[in-house]
Design a protein around this motif. Structure first.
Motif, PDB file in Angstrom:
ATOM      1  N   GLY A  58     -11.502   3.972  -8.711  1.00  0.00           N
ATOM      2  CA  GLY A  58     -11.392   2.552  -9.352  1.00  0.00           C
ATOM      3  C   GLY A  58      -9.534   2.747  -9.956  1.00  0.00           C
ATOM      4  N   LEU A  59      -8.799   3.911 -10.123  1.00  0.00           N
ATOM      5  CA  LEU A  59      -7.786   3.760 -10.195  1.00  0.00           C
ATOM      6  C   LEU A  59      -6.733   3.140  -8.826  1.00  0.00           C
ATOM      7  N   PHE A  60      -7.554   3.431  -7.889  1.00  0.00           N
ATOM      8  CA  PHE A  60      -7.139   2.995  -6.471  1.00  0.00           C
ATOM      9  C   PHE A  60      -6.783   1.507  -6.492  1.00  0.00           C
ATOM     10  N   CYS A  61      -8.659   1.407  -6.849  1.00  0.00           N
ATOM     11  CA  CYS A  61      -8.774   0.543  -7.099  1.00  0.00           C
ATOM     12  C   CYS A  61      -7.495  -1.034  -8.045  1.00  0.00           C
ATOM     13  N   LEU A  62      -7.182  -0.247  -8.846  1.00  0.00           N
ATOM     14  CA  LEU A  62      -6.381  -0.715 -10.304  1.00  0.00           C
ATOM     15  C   LEU A  62      -5.278  -0.639  -9.862  1.00  0.00           C
ATOM     16  N   GLY A  63      -4.324  -0.042  -8.502  1.00  0.00           N
ATOM     17  CA  GLY A  63      -3.419   0.066  -8.239  1.00  0.00           C
ATOM     18  C   GLY A  63      -3.284  -0.463  -7.337  1.00  0.00           C
ATOM     19  N   VAL A  64      -4.110  -1.167  -6.519  1.00  0.00           N
ATOM     20  CA  VAL A  64      -3.830  -2.364  -5.692  1.00  0.00           C
ATOM     21  C   VAL A  64      -4.000  -3.876  -6.306  1.00  0.00           C
ATOM     22  N   ILE A  65      -4.641  -4.153  -7.022  1.00  0.00           N
ATOM     23  CA  ILE A  65      -5.239  -5.485  -7.693  1.00  0.00           C
ATOM     24  C   ILE A  65      -4.029  -6.106  -9.637  1.00  0.00           C
ATOM     25  N   CYS A  86       1.465 -19.289  -5.627  1.00  0.00           N
ATOM     26  CA  CYS A  86       1.440 -17.378  -6.137  1.00  0.00           C
ATOM     27  C   CYS A  86       1.285 -17.013  -7.149  1.00  0.00           C
ATOM     28  N   ALA A  87       1.992 -17.305  -8.202  1.00  0.00           N
ATOM     29  CA  ALA A  87       1.691 -16.766  -9.875  1.00  0.00           C
ATOM     30  C   ALA A  87       0.441 -16.954 -10.606  1.00  0.00           C
ATOM     31  N   ALA A  88      -0.484 -18.205  -9.914  1.00  0.00           N
ATOM     32  CA  ALA A  88      -1.742 -18.282  -9.951  1.00  0.00           C
ATOM     33  C   ALA A  88      -3.037 -17.198  -9.168  1.00  0.00           C
ATOM     34  N   ALA A  89      -2.752 -17.042  -8.430  1.00  0.00           N
ATOM     35  CA  ALA A  89      -3.432 -15.608  -7.305  1.00  0.00           C
ATOM     36  C   ALA A  89      -2.429 -14.384  -8.178  1.00  0.00           C
ATOM     37  N   GLY A  90      -1.539 -14.336  -8.739  1.00  0.00           N
ATOM     38  CA  GLY A  90      -1.230 -12.538  -9.238  1.00  0.00           C
ATOM     39  C   GLY A  90      -2.117 -13.364 -10.869  1.00  0.00           C
ATOM     40  N   GLN A  91      -2.519 -14.606 -11.265  1.00  0.00           N
ATOM     41  CA  GLN A  91      -2.799 -14.141 -13.123  1.00  0.00           C
ATOM     42  C   GLN A  91      -4.350 -14.152 -12.486  1.00  0.00           C
ATOM     43  N   GLY A  92      -4.877 -14.284 -11.032  1.00  0.00           N
ATOM     44  CA  GLY A  92      -5.914 -13.900 -11.596  1.00  0.00           C
ATOM     45  C   GLY A  92      -6.342 -12.331 -10.816  1.00  0.00           C
ATOM     46  N   SER A  93      -5.626 -12.278 -10.550  1.00  0.00           N
ATOM     47  CA  SER A  93      -5.261 -10.545  -9.401  1.00  0.00           C
ATOM     48  C   SER A  93      -4.812  -9.857 -11.285  1.00  0.00           C
ATOM     49  N   TRP A  94      -4.190 -10.123 -12.049  1.00  0.00           N
ATOM     50  CA  TRP A  94      -3.926  -9.306 -13.554  1.00  0.00           C
ATOM     51  C   TRP A  94      -4.879  -9.126 -13.761  1.00  0.00           C
ATOM     52  N   THR A  95      -5.627 -10.440 -13.969  1.00  0.00           N
ATOM     53  CA  THR A  95      -6.767 -10.220 -14.945  1.00  0.00           C
ATOM     54  C   THR A  95      -8.201 -10.145 -14.367  1.00  0.00           C
ATOM     55  N   GLY A  96      -8.272  -9.784 -13.121  1.00  0.00           N
ATOM     56  CA  GLY A  96      -9.492  -9.037 -13.120  1.00  0.00           C
ATOM     57  C   GLY A  96      -9.128  -7.009 -13.209  1.00  0.00           C
ATOM     58  N   PHE A  97      -7.720  -6.823 -12.948  1.00  0.00           N
ATOM     59  CA  PHE A  97      -7.290  -5.386 -13.529  1.00  0.00           C
ATOM     60  C   PHE A  97      -7.149  -5.512 -15.168  1.00  0.00           C
ATOM     61  N   ALA A  98      -6.673  -6.325 -16.036  1.00  0.00           N
ATOM     62  CA  ALA A  98      -7.188  -5.611 -17.609  1.00  0.00           C
ATOM     63  C   ALA A  98      -8.871  -5.466 -17.861  1.00  0.00           C
ATOM     64  N   THR A 106      -1.266   3.735  -7.245  1.00  0.00           N
ATOM     65  CA  THR A 106       0.233   3.588  -7.286  1.00  0.00           C
ATOM     66  C   THR A 106       0.928   3.739  -5.669  1.00  0.00           C
ATOM     67  N   GLY A 107       0.893   5.062  -6.223  1.00  0.00           N
ATOM     68  CA  GLY A 107       2.576   5.889  -5.353  1.00  0.00           C
ATOM     69  C   GLY A 107       2.132   6.306  -3.768  1.00  0.00           C
ATOM     70  N   LEU A 108       0.548   6.324  -4.037  1.00  0.00           N
ATOM     71  CA  LEU A 108      -0.200   6.629  -2.981  1.00  0.00           C
ATOM     72  C   LEU A 108      -0.079   5.355  -2.088  1.00  0.00           C
ATOM     73  N   LEU A 109      -0.442   4.256  -2.717  1.00  0.00           N
ATOM     74  CA  LEU A 109      -1.119   3.367  -1.922  1.00  0.00           C
ATOM     75  C   LEU A 109       0.741   2.711  -1.489  1.00  0.00           C
ATOM     76  N   GLY A 110       1.850   2.775  -2.098  1.00  0.00           N
ATOM     77  CA  GLY A 110       2.836   2.086  -1.692  1.00  0.00           C
ATOM     78  C   GLY A 110       3.639   3.175  -0.554  1.00  0.00           C
ATOM     79  N   LEU A 111       2.993   4.247  -0.625  1.00  0.00           N
ATOM     80  CA  LEU A 111       3.538   4.847   0.605  1.00  0.00           C
ATOM     81  C   LEU A 111       2.757   4.577   1.518  1.00  0.00           C
ATOM     82  N   ALA A 112       1.387   4.588   1.516  1.00  0.00           N
ATOM     83  CA  ALA A 112       0.572   4.031   3.196  1.00  0.00           C
ATOM     84  C   ALA A 112       1.374   2.542   3.083  1.00  0.00           C
TER      85      ALA A 112
END
Length: 312
Positions: free
Chosen positions: A76-83, A169-181, A207-213
């Motif tokens: 779940g943490l890795f999923c949250l890091g992505v979205i 892009c902003a609308a897509a980010g909106q949907g992404s962060w809604t899912g995160f919340a 999230t840092g590990l995802l960034g390294l990847a």
């Protein structure tokens, strides 16, 4: 005349929500401070720095925290890091470059409405008939702000295309962060033994590990930059990691733990308000009369929601 009293957890949750908004507002400035680097490069640097700092802060109690997070929890943490981190920041960064801080902040300002609507099925949520006055004020306020922002458009075809792309892009980010919340609040309810700060730091590590990847795909070696540009890039990325990721994430988790989702979701409007404030300071332009009215409506919508939630 009876006084309207508010329980301490509600007041504390609102304060944490405001603090989170103040921290998150800085992400809208970052793409303008280092224009020579792409949104994905900014995202990579920010979240690798976030991961390093989170790991360092979590290291003394790593065994204790890791032992309280099951294997599914780390998924779940890795999923949250992505979205909620990488995807959202890349999309917001692209939107700011294409259409500016104000329009991006306005578009993502609908986040509280979406979170409140989707959060109606969550525990402790109020029904639509109780929330509609607050949501209506918020929609009107954000719409007015959007009209004011588009009123300053140059009018050329390319300008409108860029604005349309930026809003997409902003609308897509909106949907992404809604899912995160929504997912973040659910995971925190499942793991009550993990503190808000601990969960935020664990999210930072993932999230840092995802960034390294993703580092090999960031294209850092494809362009030539002066030393001053690199120093500015590192400084901005690290600053955003500390303020928006570490502090903002901790404040938001504390807010989410104390407030039902229908209210904590509306507190995300603070990001919009602070982003507009920072944008005005950066551009040295004040808000128009329409924007001031919109800001008053946005603040009023959260105040009405807070009163509606005082007995929960």
């Amino acid at each position: 005349m009876s006084r309207v009293s508010f329980p301490v957890p509600l007041v504390a949750g609102l304060a944490y929500g405001v603090a989170a908004g103040a921290c998150w507002g800085v992400i809208f400035l970052a793409p303008l401070l280092v224009p020579d680097f792409s949104p994905f490069q900014l995202s990579e640097a920010r979240y690798i720095a976030y991961g390093v700092m989170s790991g360092a802060l979590l290291l003394p109690r790593w065994r204790s925290v890791a032992g309280r997070i099951p294997v599914k929890g780390w998924g779940g943490l890795f999923c949250l890091g992505v979205i909620g981190n990488i995807a959202y920041y890349v999309l917001v960064g692209a939107a700011v470059r294409l259409t500016g801080i104000a329009t991006t902040a306005i578009t993502t300002g609908f986040l509280p409405v979406l979170i409140a609507v989707f959060g109606m099925r969550e525990p402790g949520a109020l029904q639509a008939r109780t929330l509609w006055p607050s949501l209506l004020l918020m929609i009107i306020g954000i719409t007015l702000t959007g009209m004011a922002a588009f009123g300053h458009a140059a009018g050329g075809t390319s300008d409108w295309v860029h604005r349309a792309e930026g809003m997409a892009c902003a609308a897509a980010g909106q949907g992404s962060w809604t899912g995160f919340a929504i997912l973040n609040a659910r995971w925190m309810r499942r793991l009550p033994d993990v503190g808000a700060g601990e969960w935020g730091l664990a999210t930072g590590v993932a999230t840092g590990l995802l960034g390294l990847a993703g580092l090999p795909f960031a294209g850092f070696g494809s362009g030539m930059h002066a030393t001053s540009c690199w120093l500015g890039f590192i400084g901005v990325s690290t600053g955003v990691a500390v303020i928006a990721s570490v502090l903002g994430g901790t404040f938001w988790n504390a807010c989410s733990r104390r407030l039902p989702m229908t209210l904590s979701g509306q507190m995300a409007v603070g990001e919009t308000l602070f982003a507009l404030l920072y944008g005005c300071l950066w551009s040295d332009h004040g808000l128009s009369g329409v924007q001031i009215v919109a800001v008053i409506l946005l603040i009023g919508s959260v105040a009405i929601s807070a009163v509606a939630h005082r007995h929960l």
